[in-house]
Design a protein around this motif. Structure first.
Motif, PDB file in Angstrom:
ATOM      1  N   THR A 252       0.822  -1.212   0.000  1.00 49.13           N
ATOM      2  CA  THR A 252       0.000   0.000   0.000  1.00 49.13           C
ATOM      3  C   THR A 252       0.860   1.268   0.000  1.00 49.13           C
ATOM      4  OG1 THR A 252      -0.126   0.124   2.426  1.00 49.13           O
ATOM      5  CG2 THR A 252      -1.784  -1.224   1.300  1.00 49.13           C
ATOM      6  N   LEU A 253       2.175   1.114   0.149  1.00 46.50           N
ATOM      7  CA  LEU A 253       3.072   2.260   0.230  1.00 46.50           C
ATOM      8  C   LEU A 253       3.890   2.408  -1.043  1.00 46.50           C
ATOM      9  CD1 LEU A 253       4.386   1.810   3.893  1.00 46.50           C
ATOM     10  CD2 LEU A 253       2.431   3.167   3.102  1.00 46.50           C
ATOM     11  N   ASP A 254       4.234   3.639  -1.377  1.00 51.02           N
ATOM     12  CA  ASP A 254       5.046   3.962  -2.555  1.00 51.02           C
ATOM     13  C   ASP A 254       6.433   4.395  -2.084  1.00 51.02           C
ATOM     14  OD1 ASP A 254       6.259   4.935  -4.841  1.00 51.02           O
ATOM     15  OD2 ASP A 254       4.469   5.970  -5.562  1.00 51.02           O
ATOM     16  N   VAL A 255       7.454   3.711  -2.580  1.00 49.80           N
ATOM     17  CA  VAL A 255       8.811   3.964  -2.111  1.00 49.80           C
ATOM     18  C   VAL A 255       9.250   5.403  -2.375  1.00 49.80           C
ATOM     19  CG1 VAL A 255       9.915   3.209  -4.255  1.00 49.80           C
ATOM     20  CG2 VAL A 255      11.164   3.028  -2.087  1.00 49.80           C
ATOM     21  N   GLU A 256       8.767   6.029  -3.437  1.00 51.61           N
ATOM     22  CA  GLU A 256       9.190   7.389  -3.772  1.00 51.61           C
ATOM     23  C   GLU A 256       8.664   8.428  -2.779  1.00 51.61           C
ATOM     24  OE1 GLU A 256       8.293   8.290  -7.823  1.00 51.61           O
ATOM     25  OE2 GLU A 256      10.029   7.175  -8.591  1.00 51.61           O
ATOM     26  N   ASP A 257       7.716   8.033  -1.941  1.00 50.05           N
ATOM     27  CA  ASP A 257       7.221   8.952  -0.916  1.00 50.05           C
ATOM     28  C   ASP A 257       8.200   9.083   0.250  1.00 50.05           C
ATOM     29  OD1 ASP A 257       4.901   9.371  -2.347  1.00 50.05           O
ATOM     30  OD2 ASP A 257       3.763   7.823  -1.295  1.00 50.05           O
ATOM     31  N   TYR A 258       9.238   8.246   0.261  1.00 54.15           N
ATOM     32  CA  TYR A 258      10.146   8.213   1.410  1.00 54.15           C
ATOM     33  C   TYR A 258      11.610   8.473   1.035  1.00 54.15           C
ATOM     34  CZ  TYR A 258       6.060   5.921   3.392  1.00 54.15           C
ATOM     35  OH  TYR A 258       4.784   5.637   3.796  1.00 54.15           O
ATOM     36  N   ILE A 259      11.882   8.718  -0.242  1.00 51.20           N
ATOM     37  CA  ILE A 259      13.263   8.892  -0.690  1.00 51.20           C
ATOM     38  C   ILE A 259      13.607  10.377  -0.771  1.00 51.20           C
ATOM     39  CG2 ILE A 259      14.914   8.453  -2.534  1.00 51.20           C
ATOM     40  CD1 ILE A 259      13.299   6.025  -3.322  1.00 51.20           C
ATOM     41  N   THR A 260      14.664  10.747  -0.087  1.00 54.09           N
ATOM     42  CA  THR A 260      15.140  12.128  -0.121  1.00 54.09           C
ATOM     43  C   THR A 260      16.657  12.142  -0.251  1.00 54.09           C
ATOM     44  OG1 THR A 260      15.296  12.215   2.302  1.00 54.09           O
ATOM     45  CG2 THR A 260      13.229  12.963   1.292  1.00 54.09           C
ATOM     46  N   ASN A 261      17.212  13.287  -0.651  1.00 55.90           N
ATOM     47  CA  ASN A 261      18.664  13.425  -0.714  1.00 55.90           C
ATOM     48  C   ASN A 261      19.187  13.983   0.612  1.00 55.90           C
ATOM     49  OD1 ASN A 261      18.002  16.138  -0.748  1.00 55.90           O
ATOM     50  ND2 ASN A 261      18.542  16.443  -2.899  1.00 55.90           N
ATOM     51  N   GLY A 262      20.460  14.321   0.661  1.00 54.45           N
ATOM     52  CA  GLY A 262      21.059  14.807   1.895  1.00 54.45           C
ATOM     53  C   GLY A 262      20.470  16.110   2.394  1.00 54.45           C
ATOM     54  N   ASP A 263      19.838  16.868   1.495  1.00 55.03           N
ATOM     55  CA  ASP A 263      19.235  18.141   1.870  1.00 55.03           C
ATOM     56  C   ASP A 263      17.752  18.000   2.206  1.00 55.03           C
ATOM     57  OD1 ASP A 263      21.653  19.437   1.410  1.00 55.03           O
ATOM     58  OD2 ASP A 263      21.205  19.695  -0.730  1.00 55.03           O
ATOM     59  N   GLY A 264      17.264  16.754   2.214  1.00 53.30           N
ATOM     60  CA  GLY A 264      15.859  16.533   2.525  1.00 53.30           C
ATOM     61  C   GLY A 264      14.927  16.733   1.359  1.00 53.30           C
ATOM     62  N   GLU A 265      15.456  16.900   0.158  1.00 56.53           N
ATOM     63  CA  GLU A 265      14.629  17.099  -1.026  1.00 56.53           C
ATOM     64  C   GLU A 265      14.152  15.756  -1.571  1.00 56.53           C
ATOM     65  OE1 GLU A 265      16.565  21.060  -3.020  1.00 56.53           O
ATOM     66  OE2 GLU A 265      17.654  19.183  -3.256  1.00 56.53           O
ATOM     67  N   ALA A 266      12.912  15.717  -2.038  1.00 55.39           N
ATOM     68  CA  ALA A 266      12.329  14.487  -2.572  1.00 55.39           C
ATOM     69  C   ALA A 266      13.074  14.037  -3.822  1.00 55.39           C
ATOM     70  CB  ALA A 266      10.855  14.697  -2.881  1.00 55.39           C
ATOM     71  N   MET A 267      13.260  12.729  -3.927  1.00 54.66           N
ATOM     72  CA  MET A 267      13.956  12.141  -5.080  1.00 54.66           C
ATOM     73  C   MET A 267      13.040  11.126  -5.761  1.00 54.66           C
ATOM     74  SD  MET A 267      17.167  13.395  -5.002  1.00 54.66           S
ATOM     75  CE  MET A 267      18.341  12.211  -5.665  1.00 54.66           C
ATOM     76  N   LYS A 268      13.276  10.923  -7.038  1.00 54.85           N
ATOM     77  CA  LYS A 268      12.559   9.906  -7.800  1.00 54.85           C
ATOM     78  C   LYS A 268      13.537   8.803  -8.207  1.00 54.85           C
ATOM     79  CE  LYS A 268       8.963  12.906  -9.723  1.00 54.85           C
ATOM     80  NZ  LYS A 268       8.306  13.363 -10.980  1.00 54.85           N
ATOM     81  N   LEU A 269      12.973   7.643  -8.521  1.00 49.76           N
ATOM     82  CA  LEU A 269      13.796   6.503  -8.919  1.00 49.76           C
ATOM     83  C   LEU A 269      14.024   6.497 -10.426  1.00 49.76           C
ATOM     84  CD1 LEU A 269      12.376   3.531  -6.809  1.00 49.76           C
ATOM     85  CD2 LEU A 269      14.485   4.803  -6.442  1.00 49.76           C
TER      86      LEU A 269
END
Length: 428
Positions: A252-269
């Protein structure tokens, strides 16, 4: 390794509802497992018709299966929910963990697209499959970009000779046997180099189960990203798990909702590299180029014997094998060596288990499917049209029988009262 897969297959065939149908997955270091399998392979002896190379080392025989005439092709990824001793001891919410398998084929070179005869079919743990194929594809990608830079940047400077790959300084150092397409490779390699700047992260960084959220005292649970089967097993993507071994999937969870870089910015796969591990149109040729004593890659008489690429060799040794059923003649024979005898004697069980993984015995998330298949949506499962029809038919039929039973009961009751009245009148 073969014994492990055969144990799993025997348990499946004997009783799918058994209390412990699958052995719990052990997790020794990968290098220890590979070393153990290599020792097993040394006990094998070449058959008369097989393509086995035999090397003598004192009195010991070291045997290597020559599969250089084949190409490796991905077939399917499949989850299997299995009993887990460790989870049972922890007294958690579930005693079932996700076992992850990949099925691949070794197809005769030149027939990889069809691959309908003379091939071998194999089953391997997904982690092993991704470890070897990602490493191979990553190196292939790096070599492509190096060659692209050598050839295409010269071409941009107007050097036609270098554009044709005739660079005298770097020509002998090029490691790829094909010419790159300068129209696309410069763009592709630039995207790879600038991936993080564009807020993307390579999906292959998560094949080893990586923590993507910390657990806190406020009730937030730790979450982990790891590989999952997608599109009914035809693809491999990254999903979210609730344990550090990536055995318990939360779809039920999407991994891209939890991935960020060192600055806390959202990342995509970025799935570009991961896609190459399951692209059935791009098989891995198992033949490795070898140089002769003069450093040439030619086909002259002095060239060394053909060698097999490491990715094919390691996956072959690691996998459970189903060969004779499909006419694969380059494998092991029961006439030689304990390992070979074990392989052949258990081959039918391995083939049956592979067949069950391919035939829809299990749903995409690993549950056993009984009486029909499941159709998957983003949030879970839904019934098929046939299942809906059958369910509706049985409901209507049940209601109809209930009405009919009520009618019969009413008629019998009325009939009984009428008979009693008639008898009473006669007696008066």
């Amino acid at each position: 390794m073969i014994a492990r897969y055969c144990t799993i297959a025997m348990a499946l065939l004997a009783a799918t509802v058994s209390a412990n149908p699958f052995a719990a997955k052990q997790s020794p270091a990968n290098d220890v497992e590979v070393a153990h399998r290599a020792r097993l392979m040394r006990n094998a002896i070449p058959t008369k018709n097989s393509q086995l190379g035999r090397k003598l080392d004192g009195e010991a025989d070291e045997v290597e299966v020559d599969i250089s005439g084949y190409s490796l092709r991905f077939e399917k990824c499949q989850f299997v929910l299995a009993y887990d001793d460790e989870l049972a001891e922890e007294d958690g919410d579930s005693i079932l963990s996700t076992q992850r398998f990949v099925i691949f084929r070794l197809c005769p070179s030149g027939s990889c697209k069809s691959c309908n005869s003379g091939y071998g079919e194999y089953m391997v743990d997904m982690q092993d499959y991704l470890d070897y194929t990602v490493a191979y594809r990553d190196e292939e990608q790096e070599e492509m970009c190096d060659t692209c830079q050598e050839q295409c940047y010269y071409a941009q400077d107007g050097d036609d000779a270098n554009a044709d790959g005739d660079n005298a300084d770097g020509g002998d150092e090029r490691r790829l046997s094909y010419s790159v397409d300068c129209d696309t490779c410069l763009t592709d390699c630039e995207k790879i180099a600038n991936m993080e700047d564009n807020k993307y992260i390579d999906a292959t960084k998560f094949i080893d189960c990586v923590q993507i959220q910390d657990g806190n005292d406020d009730g937030t649970s730790a979450l982990y990203g790891g590989p999952i089967c997608a599109s009914q097993g035809s693809k491999i993507k990254i999903g979210v798990f609730t344990d550090d071994a990536c055995k318990i999937l939360d779809n039920t969870l999407d991994v891209e909702d939890y991935i960020t870089n060192g600055d806390g910015e959202a990342m995509k796969l970025s799935h570009a590299l991961l896609k190459t591990t399951y692209d059935v149109s791009d098989c891995i040729d198992c033949l490795a180029e070898v140089e002769d004593d003069d450093g040439n890659n030619g086909d002259d008489a002095n060239a060394q014997a053909a060698e097999t690429k490491e990715v094919c060799e390691e996956l072959y040794q690691t996998a459970g094998k189903c060969e004779s059923t499909h006419g694969f003649t380059s494998g092991l024979s029961s006439d030689y060596g304990n390992y070979a005898a074990n392989q052949v004697s258990n081959e039918e069980l391995v083939c049956d288990f592979i067949s069950s993984l391919k035939s829809g015995t299990y749903s995409q998330d690993g549950e056993i499917v009984i009486g029909g298949s499941k159709v998957y949506t983003a949030g879970g499962t839904s019934t098929t049209g046939g299942q809906k029809f059958a369910l509706t038919f049985f409901i209507i039929g049940t209601v109809g029988l209930a009405v009919y039973a009520a009618m019969l009961h009413s008629q019998l009751t009325k009939g009984g009262k009428a008979d009693l009245s008639a008898q009473g009148g006669a007696m008066a």
